[in-house]
Design an enzyme around this catalytic site. Sequence first.
Site, PDB file in Angstrom:
ATOM      1  N   TRP B 103       0.817  -1.220   0.000  1.00 33.82           N
ATOM      2  CA  TRP B 103       0.000   0.000   0.000  1.00 33.82           C
ATOM      3  C   TRP B 103       0.845   1.262   0.000  1.00 33.82           C
ATOM      4  O   TRP B 103       0.539   2.221  -0.707  1.00 33.82           O
ATOM      5  CB  TRP B 103      -0.997  -0.020   1.164  1.00 33.82           C
ATOM      6  CG  TRP B 103      -2.033  -1.084   0.935  1.00 33.82           C
ATOM      7  CD1 TRP B 103      -2.208  -2.238   1.637  1.00 33.82           C
ATOM      8  CD2 TRP B 103      -3.009  -1.116  -0.126  1.00 33.82           C
ATOM      9  NE1 TRP B 103      -3.227  -2.987   1.092  1.00 33.82           N
ATOM     10  CE2 TRP B 103      -3.738  -2.323   0.015  1.00 33.82           C
ATOM     11  CE3 TRP B 103      -3.332  -0.262  -1.177  1.00 33.82           C
ATOM     12  CZ2 TRP B 103      -4.773  -2.685  -0.852  1.00 33.82           C
ATOM     13  CZ3 TRP B 103      -4.360  -0.618  -2.040  1.00 33.82           C
ATOM     14  CH2 TRP B 103      -5.069  -1.807  -1.877  1.00 33.82           C
ATOM     15  N   ASP B 178      -1.580   6.561   6.354  1.00 35.44           N
ATOM     16  CA  ASP B 178      -2.622   5.683   5.834  1.00 35.44           C
ATOM     17  C   ASP B 178      -2.871   4.629   6.914  1.00 35.44           C
ATOM     18  O   ASP B 178      -2.097   3.693   7.067  1.00 35.44           O
ATOM     19  CB  ASP B 178      -2.173   5.026   4.528  1.00 35.44           C
ATOM     20  CG  ASP B 178      -3.189   4.000   4.024  1.00 35.44           C
ATOM     21  OD1 ASP B 178      -4.228   3.800   4.679  1.00 35.44           O
ATOM     22  OD2 ASP B 178      -2.928   3.392   2.959  1.00 35.44           O
ATOM     23  N   LYS B 202     -12.429  -1.942   7.088  1.00 39.50           N
ATOM     24  CA  LYS B 202     -11.711  -2.901   7.917  1.00 39.50           C
ATOM     25  C   LYS B 202     -12.239  -2.789   9.359  1.00 39.50           C
ATOM     26  O   LYS B 202     -12.952  -3.670   9.816  1.00 39.50           O
ATOM     27  CB  LYS B 202     -10.202  -2.657   7.864  1.00 39.50           C
ATOM     28  CG  LYS B 202      -9.564  -3.130   6.541  1.00 39.50           C
ATOM     29  CD  LYS B 202      -9.548  -2.089   5.495  1.00 39.50           C
ATOM     30  CE  LYS B 202      -8.637  -2.263   4.321  1.00 39.50           C
ATOM     31  NZ  LYS B 202      -8.716  -3.400   3.452  1.00 39.50           N
TER      32      LYS B 202
HETATM   33  C1  PLP Z   1      -3.508   0.067   4.065  1.00 38.97           C
HETATM   34  C2  PLP Z   1      -4.480   0.226   2.931  1.00 38.97           C
HETATM   35  N1  PLP Z   1      -4.439   1.339   2.176  1.00 38.97           N
HETATM   36  C3  PLP Z   1      -5.292   1.527   1.155  1.00 38.97           C
HETATM   37  C4  PLP Z   1      -6.265   0.610   0.838  1.00 38.97           C
HETATM   38  C5  PLP Z   1      -7.164   0.889  -0.320  1.00 38.97           C
HETATM   39  O1  PLP Z   1      -8.455   1.250   0.097  1.00 38.97           O
HETATM   40  P1  PLP Z   1      -9.646   1.385  -0.933  1.00 38.97           P
HETATM   41  O2  PLP Z   1      -9.803   0.055  -1.585  1.00 38.97           O
HETATM   42  O3  PLP Z   1     -10.820   1.772  -0.113  1.00 38.97           O
HETATM   43  O4  PLP Z   1      -9.274   2.438  -1.922  1.00 38.97           O
HETATM   44  C6  PLP Z   1      -6.355  -0.573   1.611  1.00 38.97           C
HETATM   45  C7  PLP Z   1      -7.359  -1.638   1.398  1.00 38.97           C
HETATM   46  O5  PLP Z   1      -8.049  -1.875   0.494  1.00 38.97           O
HETATM   47  C8  PLP Z   1      -5.441  -0.761   2.671  1.00 38.97           C
HETATM   48  O6  PLP Z   1      -5.489  -1.873   3.411  1.00 38.97           O
END
Ligand code: PLP
Lengths: 368, 368
Positions: B103, B178, B202
């Site tokens: 991520w 994040d 989550k």
């Molecule tokens: C740490 C982290 N950042 C970003 C995301 C991306 O989030 P989204 O799918 O809501 O854009 C996720 C999970 O999907 C994540 O676990």
Amino acid sequence: VEDRVYNFSAGPAVLPLSVLERAREELLCMPGVGASILEISHRSKAFLEIIETAEANLRKLLGISDDYAVLFLQGGSRLQFSMVPMNLLGADQSADYMVTGSWGKKALEEAAKVGKTRKVYDAKETNYDRLPEPFCADGGTMDLDPQAAYLHYTSNETIQGVQFSAEPETQGVPLVCDASSEFLYKPLDIDKYGLIYACAQKNAGPAGVTIVVVRKDLAERADPNLGVYLNFNTHIASGSMDNTPPTFAIYINKLVTDWLLSEVGGLEAMHSRNAEKAKLLYDVLDQNAEFYQGHARPDCRSLMNVTFRLPSDELTTKFDAEAKQNGMTDLKGHRSVGGIRASIYNAMPLAGVETLRDFMVDFAKKNG
Amino acid sequence: VEDRVYNFSAGPAVLPLSVLERAREELLCMPGVGASILEISHRSKAFLEIIETAEANLRKLLGISDDYAVLFLQGGSRLQFSMVPMNLLGADQSADYMVTGSWGKKALEEAAKVGKTRKVYDAKETNYDRLPEPFCADGGTMDLDPQAAYLHYTSNETIQGVQFSAEPETQGVPLVCDASSEFLYKPLDIDKYGLIYACAQKNAGPAGVTIVVVRKDLAERADPNLGVYLNFNTHIASGSMDNTPPTFAIYINKLVTDWLLSEVGGLEAMHSRNAEKAKLLYDVLDQNAEFYQGHARPDCRSLMNVTFRLPSDELTTKFDAEAKQNGMTDLKGHRSVGGIRASIYNAMPLAGVETLRDFMVDFAKKNG
Ligand SMILES: Cc1ncc(COP(=O)(O)O)c(C=O)c1O
Ligand SMILES: Cc1ncc(COP(=O)(O)O)c(C=O)c1O
Ligand SMILES: [Mg+2]
Ligand SMILES: [Mg+2]
Ligand SMILES: [Mg+2]
Ligand SMILES: [Mg+2]
């Protein structure tokens, strides 16, 4: 269910009762899954089936060919005000915008931040009570650029209650439509459009998902350096699954389109119902013209948002309050138009409109 | 409820049963409203109460002062990957990014499209099994820019299962986090942050809403010519109501934070529960080290996502299948790490983790 009101909200708005009942039934456990739709992975078999059915239902209802992608996005129509020009308006191009009400005006403001725009129509002087010719007699004309990147218009202005009965002629310029407050109210000839977008919270589901139907070759114009979420091609390539889509809102959209297909019987049938409902209210306006003053010119009246004023602010307040006492809510008009707005989207039952009609007749008699 | 499974999905993920029950109870009719939460206007008194309570709950749980805004946005954390640099990274500035997993890598890629970035840490060589010192012995060091616009990091890497036990030291550079896959798992000292963002799916609710906590003075950096939806100041000024917010997702977030406050007893209590649950699984890894191989270095193991490998792909497949037969789903690890990932967020009950623990011990015995 005894205590449910008739909810005339402009959005989020009334949903079909059978959709709510189905959602309630499986809220703790989707059949065969052992978890709630709120909990399951967007990569799960159960959710993939839902999003695929939601897309297939939309393709079936609207006759959408493979030349077009159907996307389920977040950010509301407001984010589309930015994404559309970010993706479709090249640096050396100009886009045409029609301003037929509050939403068209905001769409243009956002596009002007992104690139070159032209305002090709503006009905501000008459407080957005009309549309250009040929949709409205004496509506004035549009000044179109045959080289425009696209022509953007708002097919139904939710606040003013003016609605196009057909697509404007563009002479080959791609047509982009904010259909937020009418989407799925009648059949469309999709081939006339370059792009259609609609937040779901009027006719297509709850707040939280925005449906975008876009011609794939147009989307290819996008600058590859756009942020991933902001680039239509990300969502086209991934089936709206590059990031976590709003799973529950898509699930409800799927139930709503199931309802349109199997309970309503398609968009022709939906359109008849909508025309019938709207006529009940507009007839009251026409038959009590000294008491109720419709906002929209008769030839561009919306089948979705019926806007009218009463003789005084006091009577408007009284109307709203007495309606509430009679189980009808959210009738107060937007402050920019005043008066009353009755939003009677697809899911508003005929009985709700009949109840309002009877109330209006009665209220005019007693207070006229 | 007999047939609910233990759902170890990394997100969307398990929610508290009492939250689902409450949502089901009022899905057709909010008490005193006469319509579903899915149908009511975002401007209605009932919804305003919900969004205000959701914000107040978050402020209470995390001790968030008035120097910070709490926003409820759409577009997921993925849109934040773009919005954060669009708002906080000036044209003459550079931003520092730590890459501790999948991520953080994606966040950096998006920021690099917006402006100047520096990668101050990357654990790619060891497939993201560690964090920088002092969080992980021999984790390597970061190379921070004292002039950076901000330092971005991913407090819990959902795919690799590495988690910071505290905030990195920034020497005055604003810290951007994040926190998507750990938000609300323990108390935070908010004053250490410039901005925290977390998609809800989550620990905080369903997919469809992303919570952003941002220091108001930092948000003022934003270019006023940004699209309205893309500018944090739009949402700060309007209380996340400039456009239609994802009302249902915010409602569920409110129920989840109600649960944290009144059933769990706050974030200290939540943290203890989470530490207890994670220990059950990590103890199995440590006590069966010839059979199970943990992915994360022991000193940066995640309390949220427990990642480990089995001796062979065949055994991994068998583990996943037998777990499913025993009512435990979504245990397959992400392909970039392989093996198994057990996501044990706030709402995963202790009983679920105990069931998995027993299964793991048994499986190792039978197959080791
Ligand atoms: C740490 C982290 N950042 C970003 C995301 C991306 O989030 P989204 O799918 O809501 O854009 C996720 C999970 O999907 C994540 O676990
Ligand atoms: C025609 C039209 N366009 C745009 C919008 C804005 O949609 P959203 O609030 O989802 O951004 C609305 C309603 O809210 C609308 O009725
Ligand atoms: Mg919306
Ligand atoms: Mg056709
Ligand atoms: Mg999301
Ligand atoms: Mg503090």
